[in-house]
Design an enzyme around this catalytic site. Structure first.
Site, short mmCIF file in Angstrom:
data_model
loop_
_atom_site.label_atom_id
_atom_site.label_comp_id
_atom_site.label_asym_id
_atom_site.label_seq_id
_atom_site.Cartn_x
_atom_site.Cartn_y
_atom_site.Cartn_z
N GLY A 50 0.79 -1.23 0.00
CA GLY A 50 0.00 0.00 0.00
C GLY A 50 0.82 1.27 0.00
O GLY A 50 0.34 2.32 0.44
N SER A 51 2.05 1.23 -0.53
CA SER A 51 2.87 2.45 -0.50
C SER A 51 2.33 3.50 -1.48
O SER A 51 2.40 4.70 -1.19
CB SER A 51 4.35 2.14 -0.80
OG SER A 51 4.55 1.85 -2.16
N ASN A 52 1.75 3.07 -2.60
CA ASN A 52 1.12 4.04 -3.51
C ASN A 52 -0.08 4.70 -2.83
O ASN A 52 -0.27 5.91 -2.92
CB ASN A 52 0.68 3.35 -4.80
CG ASN A 52 1.79 3.28 -5.82
OD1 ASN A 52 2.14 4.29 -6.42
ND2 ASN A 52 2.38 2.10 -5.99
N LYS A 70 -6.43 -8.88 -7.57
CA LYS A 70 -7.60 -9.64 -8.01
C LYS A 70 -8.28 -8.90 -9.15
O LYS A 70 -8.20 -7.67 -9.24
CB LYS A 70 -8.60 -9.79 -6.86
CG LYS A 70 -8.06 -10.58 -5.69
CD LYS A 70 -8.02 -12.05 -6.02
CE LYS A 70 -7.39 -12.85 -4.90
NZ LYS A 70 -7.13 -14.23 -5.28
N ASN A 76 -5.84 2.06 -12.42
CA ASN A 76 -4.79 1.17 -11.91
C ASN A 76 -3.44 1.79 -12.23
O ASN A 76 -3.29 2.52 -13.22
CB ASN A 76 -4.88 -0.20 -12.60
CG ASN A 76 -3.83 -1.17 -12.09
OD1 ASN A 76 -3.64 -1.32 -10.88
ND2 ASN A 76 -3.13 -1.82 -13.00
N HIS A 136 0.49 0.67 -13.07
CA HIS A 136 1.28 -0.50 -13.48
C HIS A 136 2.75 -0.07 -13.59
O HIS A 136 3.03 0.99 -14.16
CB HIS A 136 0.77 -1.04 -14.81
CG HIS A 136 1.46 -2.30 -15.23
ND1 HIS A 136 1.11 -3.53 -14.70
CD2 HIS A 136 2.47 -2.54 -16.09
CE1 HIS A 136 1.88 -4.46 -15.22
NE2 HIS A 136 2.72 -3.89 -16.08
N ASP A 184 -4.60 -5.01 -17.35
CA ASP A 184 -3.66 -4.05 -17.97
C ASP A 184 -4.02 -3.63 -19.40
O ASP A 184 -3.13 -3.26 -20.17
CB ASP A 184 -2.23 -4.63 -17.97
CG ASP A 184 -1.76 -5.00 -16.58
OD1 ASP A 184 -2.19 -4.34 -15.61
OD2 ASP A 184 -0.96 -5.94 -16.46
N GLU A 229 6.28 6.05 -9.35
CA GLU A 229 4.84 5.75 -9.21
C GLU A 229 4.18 6.70 -8.22
O GLU A 229 3.11 7.25 -8.48
CB GLU A 229 4.63 4.32 -8.72
CG GLU A 229 4.93 3.25 -9.76
CD GLU A 229 4.60 1.85 -9.24
OE1 GLU A 229 3.51 1.65 -8.67
OE2 GLU A 229 5.44 0.94 -9.39
#
Ligand code: GRF
Length: 205
Positions: free
Chosen positions: A11-13, A90, A106, A108, A149, A178
């Site tokens: 969960g760093s983002n 998921k 999302n 990536h 993706d 990121e």
């Protein structure tokens, strides 16, 4: 803009975005955190930050459609505008994808469409980038659809591959990018400088 996070691991983002909300550099509110992993760093972070959090998974909801429904209900109960997948491992169900169509993002850790799809996650991505002899990699923020993706790309930022890079050193450099890049994409969405189909700053009731 109310953000609903789905995250499976560290969960760093998510944390970087929460910090940006706290300092006001991102005019948004972290509304809720959902994880499929009861022991995830993401849930621990949510607890620490006093953000409502839920463990929703095949363990809590064995029937996939009930899990999907529960995820939608939880996001709606917290009045989420944009769903942020921050390391969520998921696939989302059709109810969530439909209700939040065009409003699920999302991040990536590569320049999609390269190095994406099934199996391209975590260290595998950076190993593949090095194995391919790429001189640059990067970060992609994209809309989420039913396939991994493949949704429309909202933004990308390049990151150099340096001589002597290991998958670990590359991952660390990409992750730093990121954190900054996800924030800047969301800032642009808040300001109306980037428009995504499922959210507009100009027609919020
Ligand atoms: C990030 O590399 C992100 O690009 C990918 O999963 C990782 C999550 O890292 N989708 P963290 O949990 O935010 O630290």
């Amino acid at each position: 803009m109310r953000l609903g996070f789905l995250a499976s691991h560290n969960g760093s983002n998510m944390q970087a975005l929460i910090e940006a909300c706290k300092t006001g550099t991102l005019q948004a509110t972290p509304a809720v955190v959902i994880s499929n992993n009861a022991d995830s760093g993401a849930l621990a972070r949510a607890k620490r930050e006093s953000i409502p959090y839920y463990h929703l998974s095949a363990k809590t909801h064995p029937a996939p459609e009930r899990l999907d429904q529960s995820i939608v209900d939880t996001l709606l109960a917290h009045h989420v505008d944009i769903v942020i997948l921050a390391g969520y491992m998921k696939k989302l169900g059709s109810q969530t994808l439909t209700r939040f169509a065009g409003a699920i993002l999302n991040i990536h850790p590569a320049l999609l469409p390269k190095f994406g799809g099934q199996g391209m996650y975590g260290m595998h991505v950076h190993e593949a980038v090095l194995a391919a002899g790429e001189s640059e990699t990067g970060v992609t923020v994209h809309l989420v659809t039913e396939e991994y993706d493949t949704g429309a790309i909202i933004g990308q930022e390049k990151v150099p591959v340096l001589l002597g890079d290991t998958p670990q050193s590359l991952q660390a450099r990409v992750l730093t990018t990121e954190h900054a890049f996800f924030k800047s994409v969301l800032q642009k969405i808040v300001r109306g400088e980037i428009v995504i189909p499922g959210y507009s700053v100009f027609n919020i009731e």
